[in-house]
Write a protein that holds these residues in place. Structure first.
Motif, PDB file in Angstrom:
ATOM      1  N   ILE A 171       0.840  -1.210   0.000  1.00 20.53           N
ATOM      2  CA  ILE A 171       0.000   0.000   0.000  1.00 20.53           C
ATOM      3  C   ILE A 171       0.869   1.252   0.000  1.00 20.53           C
ATOM      4  CG2 ILE A 171      -1.658   1.325   1.351  1.00 20.53           C
ATOM      5  CD1 ILE A 171      -2.843  -1.343   2.304  1.00 20.53           C
ATOM      6  N   VAL A 172       1.895   1.272   0.855  1.00 16.38           N
ATOM      7  CA  VAL A 172       2.802   2.426   0.906  1.00 16.38           C
ATOM      8  C   VAL A 172       3.535   2.582  -0.415  1.00 16.38           C
ATOM      9  CG1 VAL A 172       4.864   3.357   2.018  1.00 16.38           C
ATOM     10  CG2 VAL A 172       3.071   2.315   3.414  1.00 16.38           C
ATOM     11  N   GLY A 173       3.931   1.472  -1.020  1.00 16.07           N
ATOM     12  CA  GLY A 173       4.640   1.525  -2.291  1.00 16.07           C
ATOM     13  C   GLY A 173       3.802   2.152  -3.396  1.00 16.07           C
ATOM     14  N   ILE A 174       2.537   1.783  -3.453  1.00 12.61           N
ATOM     15  CA  ILE A 174       1.646   2.349  -4.470  1.00 12.61           C
ATOM     16  C   ILE A 174       1.462   3.854  -4.261  1.00 12.61           C
ATOM     17  CG2 ILE A 174      -0.724   2.344  -5.339  1.00 12.61           C
ATOM     18  CD1 ILE A 174      -0.814  -0.652  -4.748  1.00 12.61           C
ATOM     19  N   ILE A 175       1.305   4.266  -3.003  1.00  7.80           N
ATOM     20  CA  ILE A 175       1.124   5.691  -2.699  1.00  7.80           C
ATOM     21  C   ILE A 175       2.378   6.481  -3.078  1.00  7.80           C
ATOM     22  CG2 ILE A 175       0.806   7.359  -0.835  1.00  7.80           C
ATOM     23  CD1 ILE A 175      -0.919   5.243   0.596  1.00  7.80           C
ATOM     24  N   LEU A 176       3.552   5.987  -2.699  1.00  9.77           N
ATOM     25  CA  LEU A 176       4.796   6.695  -2.994  1.00  9.77           C
ATOM     26  C   LEU A 176       5.076   6.742  -4.491  1.00  9.77           C
ATOM     27  CD1 LEU A 176       7.152   5.400  -0.140  1.00  9.77           C
ATOM     28  CD2 LEU A 176       5.983   7.607  -0.299  1.00  9.77           C
ATOM     29  N   ALA A 177       4.793   5.644  -5.189  1.00  7.12           N
ATOM     30  CA  ALA A 177       5.006   5.626  -6.640  1.00  7.12           C
ATOM     31  C   ALA A 177       4.108   6.647  -7.326  1.00  7.12           C
ATOM     32  CB  ALA A 177       4.741   4.224  -7.187  1.00  7.12           C
ATOM     33  N   THR A 178       2.870   6.775  -6.851  1.00  2.00           N
ATOM     34  CA  THR A 178       1.934   7.745  -7.428  1.00  2.00           C
ATOM     35  C   THR A 178       2.397   9.175  -7.173  1.00  2.00           C
ATOM     36  OG1 THR A 178       0.102   6.202  -7.086  1.00  2.00           O
ATOM     37  CG2 THR A 178      -0.465   8.510  -7.444  1.00  2.00           C
ATOM     38  N   ALA A 179       2.972   9.411  -6.000  1.00  2.00           N
ATOM     39  CA  ALA A 179       3.340  10.779  -5.612  1.00  2.00           C
ATOM     40  C   ALA A 179       4.671  11.243  -6.189  1.00  2.00           C
ATOM     41  CB  ALA A 179       3.373  10.884  -4.079  1.00  2.00           C
TER      42      ALA A 179
END
Length: 476
Positions: A171-179
């Protein structure tokens, strides 16, 4: 912090999750087998299915990244891997667990090469070595930390948490990749080579299944031979197909590029030898020296500290000595340290053992960083995604071969010696020596590189070469 380092760290965290999960299950197989009422030997399918899924789907990752965007595919890969992890934790039957591992492998197959591709397209070539040095740590840390973490979680919690711990990371990985990650892609993409995908997929799957069953008593010898034979047949068919295809899935023409060819062929030989370490070293410490999994993991884990130290020194070392010298010297040193592991005995001082592992981890990581950088030194931007797919498949196959060849070497030495104990320290000494020779053979490939190979990747030389490049553009 520079943006490219943020991208490198995000990709590295995702790759750590993928590399960790490839090995974390190994120490938990007996507990899983008991819970699922299965023979522990049959749980080997969970390891094999993951490797096969990686090998089959990695070649299509470059096409998907160019077609739909690298960031989009990278986020999708993390999502698929996370969903596969949840399914693994919820599985109550062996077929269900194997199927969930295939889903995990699909996510991992897209995550590894696409993550590297994201970095390659987001980083200036002069910063490439420093950025790629962050990606070698997950590859070294995951296989070493996996068995220790898996044993700890299984002992003090439950084996299902091995997979569920991936959920918050995903979940954190998806958020950071998006940002923080830009959605880089090629303006035009080539069509998917469906025939090549089938030939390479069937060939790689059969070959890896065959190698995974060889020498482990998992399948009869004739089945193993048939799998390896079918794999070789399909891969041969792919070679003939690739020569005629306009857009082959694995572009064999890339081997005409000297630095790419040296990195793939020499790097594969080096990785086959080094790839045996996660199998042979813990086995020797536990089965021959009588250590428990936690003690074994605490010792082998120190090699990752050497790898982490390397990431701060790779750039200066390569600027000072150049890629050719570093590749040759670190291959020789790494092979030497690999052979030294076989000289360990139950009475070897713990500090001496850990020091040898620490220094060996440093040189292995330096070699991996150099290989991962120079492989793309002369690749045109339009062919970058195909190069990443090709190199990733070669790495996966060589590391898988390392485990199979290492196991075969140990068993072969045991049969030749005629000893009753297959895990005698003497057997490990010769098995490590054999694998060291395999890694050492990579030097023959690196010797053919020109003295200035990869010089454009080092910041100092890149700045010196810039006026020449500008002049060449003006001349045209």
């Amino acid at each position: 912090m520079p943006r490219y380092l943020i991208t490198a760290l995000i990709v590295a965290c995702a790759l750590f999750m993928e590399n960790l999960d490839a090995t974390v299950i190994s120490t938990s197989l007996p507990a899983i087998a008991l819970d699922l009422h299965e023979d522990p030997i049959s749980l080997k399918l969970t390891l094999m299915s993951y490797l096969v899924s990686l090998a089959v789907f990695i070649p299509a990752s470059g096409w998907a990244a160019d077609r739909f965007g690298a960031r989009t595919i990278f986020r999708l890969a993390i999502l698929v891997f996370t969903l596969g992890s949840i399914s693994c934790g919820l599985s109550s039957t062996l077929p269900g667990l194997v199927s969930a591992r295939v889903v995990q492998g699909l996510g991992g197959a897209m995550m590894t090469p696409v993550g590297r591709l994201l970095l390659l397209r987001s980083v200036e070539r002069s910063d490439l070595v420093r950025a790629l040095s962050y990606l070698t740590v997950p590859a070294l840390l995951g296989p070493i930390a996996g068995p220790l973490l898996g044993g700890f979680i299984t002992t003090y919690f439950h084996w299902r948490w091995i997979f569920w711990i991936n959920v918050p990371i995903g979940i954190v990985g998806i958020i950071l990749a998006t940002a923080f990650i830009e959605d880089v892609r090629e303006e035009t993409s080539w069509p998917l080579d469906v025939t090549g995908f089938l030939f390479s997929g069937l060939g790689l799957a059969s070959l890896i299944f065959g190698l995974a069953t060889a020498g482990r008593g998992f399948a009869p010898l004739d089945v193993t031979i048939a799998l390896v034979g079918f794999g070789a047949l399909f891969l041969t068919a792919y070679v003939f197909h690739a020569r005629r295809a306009a857009f082959p899935l694995l572009d064999l023409s890339l081997l005409s590029v000297q630095t790419f060819r040296a990195s793939v062929t020499g790097g594969s030989l080096f990785r086959i030898g080094i790839g045996s370490i996660p199998f042979l070293l813990p086995l020797m410490l536990q089965m021959s020296f009588g250590m428990n999994p936690f003690q074994s993991g605490s010792i082998t884990f120190v090699a990752s500290a050497g790898a982490m130290l390397m990431k701060t020194t790779a750039g200066p070392i390569l600027r000072l000595f150049g890629f050719r010298r570093v590749l040759i010297s670190t291959a020789i040193l790494s092979a030497g340290f690999l052979a030294c592991y076989g000289l360990f005995t139950p009475t070897t001082p713990l500090m001496l053992m850990m020091s040898v592992l620490f220094i060996g981890g440093f040189f292995r990581s330096l070699e991996f960083t150099s290989l991962n950088a120079i492989v793309y030194a002369e690749i045109e931007p339009a062919k970058m995604s195909r190069a990443v797919s090709f190199a990733s498949v070669a790495q996966q196959l060589s590391l898988s071969l390392g485990i199979a060849v290492g196991a075969g070497a140990l068993q072969g030495v045991g049969r030749f010696s005629g000893g009753a104990d297959p895990f005698a320290a003497e057997n490990f000494k010769w098995a490590f020596a054999a694998m060291a020779l395999v890694s050492l053979s990579s030097v023959l490939t690196f010797l053919r590189l020109p003295a200035d190979a990869g010089s454009e990747l080092t910041p100092r030389r890149a700045k010196e070469a810039q006026p020449l490049n500008q002049k060449a553009s003006a001349d045209r």
